[in-house]
Scaffold this motif. Structure first.
Motif, PDB file in Angstrom:
ATOM      1  N   TRP A 174       0.746  -1.294   0.164  1.00  0.00           N
ATOM      2  CA  TRP A 174      -0.184  -0.127   0.068  1.00  0.00           C
ATOM      3  C   TRP A 174       0.781   1.212   0.013  1.00  0.00           C
ATOM      4  CZ3 TRP A 174      -4.801   1.627  -0.828  1.00  0.00           C
ATOM      5  CH2 TRP A 174      -5.258   2.791  -0.215  1.00  0.00           C
ATOM      6  N   ASP A 175       0.470   2.010  -1.075  1.00  0.00           N
ATOM      7  CA  ASP A 175       1.337   3.436  -1.120  1.00  0.00           C
ATOM      8  C   ASP A 175       0.611   4.535  -1.004  1.00  0.00           C
ATOM      9  OD1 ASP A 175       3.129   5.076  -1.477  1.00  0.00           O
ATOM     10  OD2 ASP A 175       4.085   4.425  -3.502  1.00  0.00           O
ATOM     11  N   GLY A 176      -0.039   4.953   0.181  1.00  0.00           N
ATOM     12  CA  GLY A 176      -0.624   6.155   0.151  1.00  0.00           C
ATOM     13  C   GLY A 176       0.002   7.251   0.122  1.00  0.00           C
ATOM     14  N   ASP A 177       1.486   7.382   0.339  1.00  0.00           N
ATOM     15  CA  ASP A 177       2.450   8.535   0.197  1.00  0.00           C
ATOM     16  C   ASP A 177       3.696   8.004  -0.475  1.00  0.00           C
ATOM     17  OD1 ASP A 177       3.725  10.652   0.592  1.00  0.00           O
ATOM     18  OD2 ASP A 177       3.990  10.441   2.707  1.00  0.00           O
ATOM     19  N   SER A 178       3.495   8.149  -1.768  1.00  0.00           N
ATOM     20  CA  SER A 178       4.616   7.560  -2.732  1.00  0.00           C
ATOM     21  C   SER A 178       6.027   8.198  -2.289  1.00  0.00           C
ATOM     22  CB  SER A 178       4.313   7.721  -4.172  1.00  0.00           C
ATOM     23  OG  SER A 178       4.473   9.359  -4.335  1.00  0.00           O
ATOM     24  N   HIS A 179       6.347   9.352  -1.661  1.00  0.00           N
ATOM     25  CA  HIS A 179       7.420   9.779  -1.086  1.00  0.00           C
ATOM     26  C   HIS A 179       8.088   8.787  -0.147  1.00  0.00           C
ATOM     27  CE1 HIS A 179      10.716  12.278  -0.348  1.00  0.00           C
ATOM     28  NE2 HIS A 179      10.236  12.642   0.777  1.00  0.00           N
TER      29      HIS A 179
END
Length: 185
Positions: A174-179
């Motif tokens: 899960w990548d809710g915040d790619s940074h």
């Protein structure tokens, strides 16, 4: 599920090994030892999968290392089937999206190494309600018939431990915040 489509247990293990964490590679003797099978039976399946283009091999010294061929046209579909077999699709849908402020989540441990041990180690980073997480985890365990061990970290806690996570096999689910998620890649 895969057992009804694929009769070779070795081939199923290889699919799980290479498509759960496609960046992770393995060599013949390592696979034979892990699967507790002869090198010949593993070699036969590796050759079949290599001939079809599903996996690729690369010489590293005197050792041939195999990994999933991410350029193969069926790679995305096979990865999804393997994830569904393991239950990651329901895990993500049922647990992570309902927790609200999850920055990113990743799997470590056996599944990150491509081993279907029945225990999923899931690390969640963000502002997470751990009581709600525990109740959701129990529900999802019943759905996917696997044990889930969770570790909830704030972003600050993760930053203190990120070096350790980077050293271990892992993959982001899960990548809710790619940074933030790119920090462990």
């Amino acid at each position: 599920m895969l057992e009804s489509l694929i009769t070779s247990k070795t081939r199923i293990r290889l699919l799980l090994k290479f498509f759960l964490n496609p960046a992770h590679g393995a060599y013949l003797r390592e696979l034979a030892q892990e699967f507790e099978e002869s090198t010949n039976s593993v070699r036969v399946e590796l050759n079949r999968m290599a001939e079809s283009g599903l996996i690729e091999s690369k010489e590293e010294g005197r050792t041939k290392v195999y990994r999933a061929n991410q350029a193969h046209p069926l790679f995305p579909e096979i990865s999804r089937i393997v994830a569904k077999t393991v239950g990651f699709d329901r895990l993500i849908e049922q647990v992570i999206q309902r927790l609200g402020n999850v920055k990113f989540a990743f799997v470590t441990g056996d599944y990150a190494r491509g081993i279907d041990s029945g225990l999923i180690d899931l690390v969640l980073v963000g502002a997470i309600d751990e009581t709600y997480l525990a109740s959701l985890t129990k529900k999802v365990e019943g759905l996917i018939e696997k044990k889930i061990r969770t570790l909830a970290l704030t972003l600050e806690e993760f930053r203190k431990l990120e070096g350790k996570f980077r050293e271990e096999p892992h993959f982001v689910v899960w990548d809710g915040d790619s940074h933030a998620a790119s920090k462990i890649s």
